[in-house]
Design an enzyme around this catalytic site. Structure first.
Site, mmCIF file in Angstrom:
data_model
loop_
_atom_site.group_PDB
_atom_site.id
_atom_site.type_symbol
_atom_site.label_atom_id
_atom_site.label_comp_id
_atom_site.label_asym_id
_atom_site.label_seq_id
_atom_site.Cartn_x
_atom_site.Cartn_y
_atom_site.Cartn_z
ATOM 1 N N TYR A 168 1.504 -1.759 -12.187
ATOM 2 C CA TYR A 168 0.132 -1.645 -12.683
ATOM 3 C C TYR A 168 0.088 -0.994 -14.072
ATOM 4 O O TYR A 168 -0.816 -0.228 -14.379
ATOM 5 C CB TYR A 168 -0.750 -0.896 -11.676
ATOM 6 C CG TYR A 168 -0.686 -1.508 -10.297
ATOM 7 C CD1 TYR A 168 -1.240 -2.760 -10.058
ATOM 8 C CD2 TYR A 168 -0.027 -0.874 -9.244
ATOM 9 C CE1 TYR A 168 -1.159 -3.352 -8.802
ATOM 10 C CE2 TYR A 168 0.058 -1.456 -7.980
ATOM 11 C CZ TYR A 168 -0.514 -2.693 -7.774
ATOM 12 O OH TYR A 168 -0.432 -3.278 -6.538
ATOM 13 N N PRO A 184 4.701 -5.267 -0.594
ATOM 14 C CA PRO A 184 4.711 -4.077 -1.455
ATOM 15 C C PRO A 184 4.678 -4.463 -2.932
ATOM 16 O O PRO A 184 5.261 -5.467 -3.335
ATOM 17 C CB PRO A 184 6.058 -3.426 -1.118
ATOM 18 C CG PRO A 184 6.932 -4.577 -0.747
ATOM 19 C CD PRO A 184 6.047 -5.581 -0.078
ATOM 20 N N GLY A 185 3.991 -3.682 -3.712
ATOM 21 C CA GLY A 185 4.006 -3.871 -5.166
ATOM 22 C C GLY A 185 4.533 -2.602 -5.813
ATOM 23 O O GLY A 185 5.653 -2.532 -6.329
ATOM 24 N N ARG A 186 3.704 -1.549 -5.696
ATOM 25 C CA ARG A 186 4.015 -0.280 -6.366
ATOM 26 C C ARG A 186 5.378 0.280 -5.965
ATOM 27 O O ARG A 186 6.152 0.737 -6.803
ATOM 28 C CB ARG A 186 2.925 0.737 -5.975
ATOM 29 C CG ARG A 186 2.931 2.013 -6.776
ATOM 30 C CD ARG A 186 1.876 2.995 -6.246
ATOM 31 N NE ARG A 186 0.614 2.375 -5.967
ATOM 32 C CZ ARG A 186 -0.443 2.367 -6.784
ATOM 33 N NH1 ARG A 186 -0.388 2.999 -7.934
ATOM 34 N NH2 ARG A 186 -1.570 1.767 -6.422
ATOM 35 N N TYR A 222 -8.088 5.644 -13.079
ATOM 36 C CA TYR A 222 -8.027 6.297 -11.767
ATOM 37 C C TYR A 222 -7.797 7.804 -11.867
ATOM 38 O O TYR A 222 -7.545 8.461 -10.858
ATOM 39 C CB TYR A 222 -6.875 5.714 -10.924
ATOM 40 C CG TYR A 222 -6.848 4.209 -10.852
ATOM 41 C CD1 TYR A 222 -7.817 3.507 -10.137
ATOM 42 C CD2 TYR A 222 -5.855 3.485 -11.504
ATOM 43 C CE1 TYR A 222 -7.788 2.126 -10.070
ATOM 44 C CE2 TYR A 222 -5.818 2.101 -11.440
ATOM 45 C CZ TYR A 222 -6.797 1.429 -10.730
ATOM 46 O OH TYR A 222 -6.765 0.072 -10.669
ATOM 47 N N GLY A 260 0.766 -1.239 0.000
ATOM 48 C CA GLY A 260 0.000 0.000 0.000
ATOM 49 C C GLY A 260 0.795 1.286 0.000
ATOM 50 O O GLY A 260 0.236 2.349 -0.273
ATOM 51 N N CYS A 287 -10.940 4.327 -29.197
ATOM 52 C CA CYS A 287 -12.167 5.102 -29.449
ATOM 53 C C CYS A 287 -12.945 5.373 -28.164
ATOM 54 O O CYS A 287 -14.061 4.874 -27.972
ATOM 55 C CB CYS A 287 -13.029 4.370 -30.456
ATOM 56 S SG CYS A 287 -12.157 4.202 -31.999
ATOM 57 N N GLU A 288 -12.329 6.092 -27.272
ATOM 58 C CA GLU A 288 -12.993 6.547 -26.045
ATOM 59 C C GLU A 288 -12.368 7.878 -25.646
ATOM 60 O O GLU A 288 -11.144 8.031 -25.714
ATOM 61 C CB GLU A 288 -12.746 5.557 -24.888
ATOM 62 C CG GLU A 288 -13.416 4.231 -25.083
ATOM 63 C CD GLU A 288 -13.881 3.615 -23.772
ATOM 64 O OE1 GLU A 288 -14.183 4.345 -22.811
ATOM 65 O OE2 GLU A 288 -13.958 2.382 -23.758
HETATM 66 N N1 LLP Z 1 -1.394 -7.028 -0.949
HETATM 67 C C1 LLP Z 1 -2.692 -7.132 -1.306
HETATM 68 C C2 LLP Z 1 -3.537 -8.099 -0.616
HETATM 69 C C3 LLP Z 1 -3.197 -6.304 -2.332
HETATM 70 O O1 LLP Z 1 -4.471 -6.395 -2.675
HETATM 71 C C4 LLP Z 1 -2.335 -5.376 -2.970
HETATM 72 C C5 LLP Z 1 -2.827 -4.513 -4.047
HETATM 73 C C6 LLP Z 1 -0.997 -5.325 -2.568
HETATM 74 C C7 LLP Z 1 -0.554 -6.167 -1.539
HETATM 75 C C8 LLP Z 1 0.015 -4.412 -3.200
HETATM 76 O O2 LLP Z 1 -0.299 -3.080 -2.983
HETATM 77 P P1 LLP Z 1 0.734 -1.911 -3.394
HETATM 78 O O3 LLP Z 1 1.929 -2.021 -2.474
HETATM 79 O O4 LLP Z 1 1.108 -2.102 -4.812
HETATM 80 O O5 LLP Z 1 -0.028 -0.659 -3.178
HETATM 81 N N2 LLP Z 1 -4.371 -1.139 -10.046
HETATM 82 C C9 LLP Z 1 -4.262 -0.194 -8.977
HETATM 83 C C10 LLP Z 1 -3.699 -0.812 -7.722
HETATM 84 C C11 LLP Z 1 -4.494 -1.997 -7.231
HETATM 85 C C12 LLP Z 1 -3.905 -2.608 -5.972
HETATM 86 C C13 LLP Z 1 -4.609 -3.859 -5.597
HETATM 87 N N3 LLP Z 1 -4.054 -4.526 -4.478
HETATM 88 C C14 LLP Z 1 -3.435 0.992 -9.438
HETATM 89 O O6 LLP Z 1 -2.968 1.005 -10.577
HETATM 90 O O7 LLP Z 1 -3.269 1.964 -8.697
#
Ligand code: LLP
Length: 405
Positions: A374, A278-280, A320, A242, A345-346
Site C-alpha cells: 500500500y 494476504p497482501g500486507r 490512516y 488482513g 501543499c497540505e
Molecule cells: N482480500 C480482500 C477482499 C481485500 O479487500 C483486501 C484488502 C485483502 C484481501 C488484503 O488485505 P491485507 O492482507 O493486505 O490486509 N490501503 C490500506 C489497506 C486496504 C486494504 C483493502 N483490502 C492500508 O494502507 O492500510
C-alpha cells in the site's frame, strides 16, 4: 537505529537494506523511490505458505495485488506458486501478464463492471467472488451470452467488528462488503440464478492490519457454519487477508497464531481447500520508501525536515495516521524534535510529528520501513508531481529499476 529483522542496519556508518548500501542507491536513482528486496519478499511468501500448509488442509495463497501490483514483485510471487486476488480489470491483466495462471486468480470487489465480468469469464479464472444478488444475476446473464458456466463464490458479511482503522474495517453491517448469510442461502435456492453459474466456494474478508484474532475467529466460525448449513460440496473456503504487521514494534498476531485460529474455527468438512488472500503480510516488510532531504527549517515552535517525497508518493501516514518507522542516513546521539514533512501543499503531508531525530542537511536521506504494501500502489500525481520510481534488489544483489509498475 537499526532493525535487523527488517534488514535495516548500519555498516561502517552507512545505512543498508539487506545487501544494498543505500548511499550507493541514491547516487544511482532519483528520489523519492520505493526499494524492494526480492529476498525479503520470497522469505515472507515462503513463511506464509509453510504455515498455511501446516494446518491439515490443502491451501492456495492468493496475493492481494492491491498491496503491490509491481510486475517484478508479481513475477517473483508467481514463480513461488502464489495465486492472485484481484479487484479490477487492470489487476487481472497484470496478474496474468506476470505469470499467475488464471486457475489461481480470484476476483473480489463490490463494483465489478460488466466488462470486467466478461474478461474474468473469458480468462476462465478460479472464482468470481460475488458481493450481491444483482452481481450474481449479471454474471449468470453474461455467462449465458457466452455459452459458459461461471465459477462463483459468495462473499459473506459475517457482521463482526474487526478492530483496526475505521477506513479498513470491512466485516460489519455498516460496511458495503459481502452478503448476509440468509441472502446467500436464499440465492442458492433460486434455481434460475444458476443456469450458467456454479457455486465453487465461500469467502470472507473482515478488514486489514488486524493485530489480534478475536474478530477473525468469530468471522471464520460464521463462514464455517454457513458451509455446513448449505451442505454442498465446495472447492474452497476463502478466508481473505488482513493479518497485520508490526509497524512500530507493537504486538501483532503471528502467522502461526493466525493459522491456528483458522484451523480451530473452520471445522466444516465439505470443502477441498482453503484460500488465503494476504497482501500486507507478504509485501510490507520487503519495501522501503526512500526520500532525500531538501532543506530544514524552524518556524515558531516546530523544527521541520522537508523531504522530496510527499503524501502523493506515500499516502498511508496522512490517510490512516500510520506511523512507519523512520531511519536517518546519519547516526547521531544529538537528537532534536523534528516533524518530517513533504513538499505537498497540505498540512497532512507529514510522515512524523515531533520525532526525536538527528540533525540532517540537504542530500542526506531517510527511509520509511514497511513501505512495500500500500505504498506505490496508492501513489497519485497530486500537485502534478511525478510518480516515485521503484527499484528492486534482486537475489544476486543487483539493483534494477522496475518502474513503471
Ligand atoms: N482480500 C480482500 C477482499 C481485500 O479487500 C483486501 C484488502 C485483502 C484481501 C488484503 O488485505 P491485507 O492482507 O493486505 O490486509 N490501503 C490500506 C489497506 C486496504 C486494504 C483493502 N483490502 C492500508 O494502507 O492500510
Amino acid at each position: 537505529m537499526e532493525r535487523k529483522d527488517l534488514g535495516i542496519t548500519f555498516r561502517k556508518g552507512k545505512l543498508r537494506f539487506y545487501d544494498c548500501d543505500l548511499h550507493d542507491l541514491i547516487n544511482k536513482f532519483p528520489t523519492p523511490l520505493y526499494l524492494y528486496s526480492e529476498k525479503a519478499l520470497i522469505q515472507n511468501a515462503e513463511e506464509f505458505q509453510v504455515a498455511a500448509n501446516s494446518i491439515g488442509h490443502d491451501s492456495l495463497v492468493c496475493f492481494a495485488l492491491k498491496a503491490n501490483p509491481n510486475r517484478s514483485i508479481l513475477k517473483t510471487l508467481a514463480k513461488k506458486g502464489l495465486g492472485g486476488d484481484v479487484v479490477s480489470k487492470g489487476e487481472l491483466l497484470q496478474a496474468l501478464e506476470a505469470g499467475i495462471p488464471a486457475s489461481k486468480i480470484v476476483f473480489s470487489g463490490v463494483g465489478k463492471q460488466l466488462s470486467e465480468i466478461e474478461l474474468a469469464l473469458q480468462k476462465n479464472i478460479l472464482s468470481i467472488n460475488i458481493e450481491s444478488l444483482d452481481e450474481l444475476c449479471s454474471i449468470n446473464d453474461i455467462a449465458k451470452k457466452f455459452g459458459r458456466t461461471a465459477n462463483v463464490a459468495f462473499r459473506l458479511n459475517p457482521n463482526v467488528n474487526a478492530v483496526t482503522h475505521k477506513h479498513i474495517s470491512t466485516g460489519s453491517g455498516l460496511h458495503k462488503f459481502g452478503m448476509e448469510r440468509d441472502e446467500i442461502i436464499s440465492a442458492i435456492r433460486q434455481k434460475e440464478l444458476w443456469t450458467h453459474c456454479r457455486l465453487v466456494g465461500l469467502s470472507v474478508h473482515i478488514g486489514s492490519q488486524l493485530r489480534d484474532l478475536t474478530a477473525t475467529e468469530a468471522a471464520l466460525k460464521v463462514i464455517s457454519e454457513l458451509a455446513q448449513d448449505i451442505a454442498m460440496p465446495l472447492d474452497f473456503i476463502d478466508v481473505g487477508g488482513g493479518l497485520g504487521v508490526s509497524y512500530q514494534g507493537e504486538k501483532v498476531a503471528s502467522t502461526q497464531d493466525y493459522m491456528k485460529a483458522v484451523a480451530k474455527s473452520v471445522t466444516a468438512k465439505n470443502f477441498k481447500r482453503i484460500i488465503f488472500e494476504p497482501g500486507r503480510k507478504i509485501a510490507a516488510s520487503s519495501g522501503l520508501f526512500v526520500t532525500k532531504v531538501i532543506r530544514t527549517k524552524s518556524c515558531l515552535n516546530s523544527n521541520f525536515i522537508i523531504v522530496d517525497g510527499g503524501m502523493n508518493d506515500f499516502l498511508r501516514p496522512s490517510m490512516y495516521g500510520a506511523q512507519h518507522q523512520i531511519f536517518p542516513s546519519k547516526k547521531s546521539s544529538n537528537l532534536k524534535k523534528y516533524s518530517i514533512v513533504g513538499p505537498v501543499c497540505e498540512t497532512a503531508d507529514c510522515f512524523a510529528r515531533d520525532l526525536p531525530f538527528p540533525e540532517l542537511e540537504r542530500d542526506d536521506f531517510l527511509v520509511l520501513a514497511h513501505a512495500g504494501a500500500y505504498g506505490r500502489s496508492m501513489a497519485s500525481n497530486y500537485n502534478l508531481r511525478s510518480f516515485p520510481q521503484e527499484v528492486l534488489i534482486n537475489e544476486k544483489g543487483e539493483l534494477l529499476n522496475v518502474s513503471p509498475t
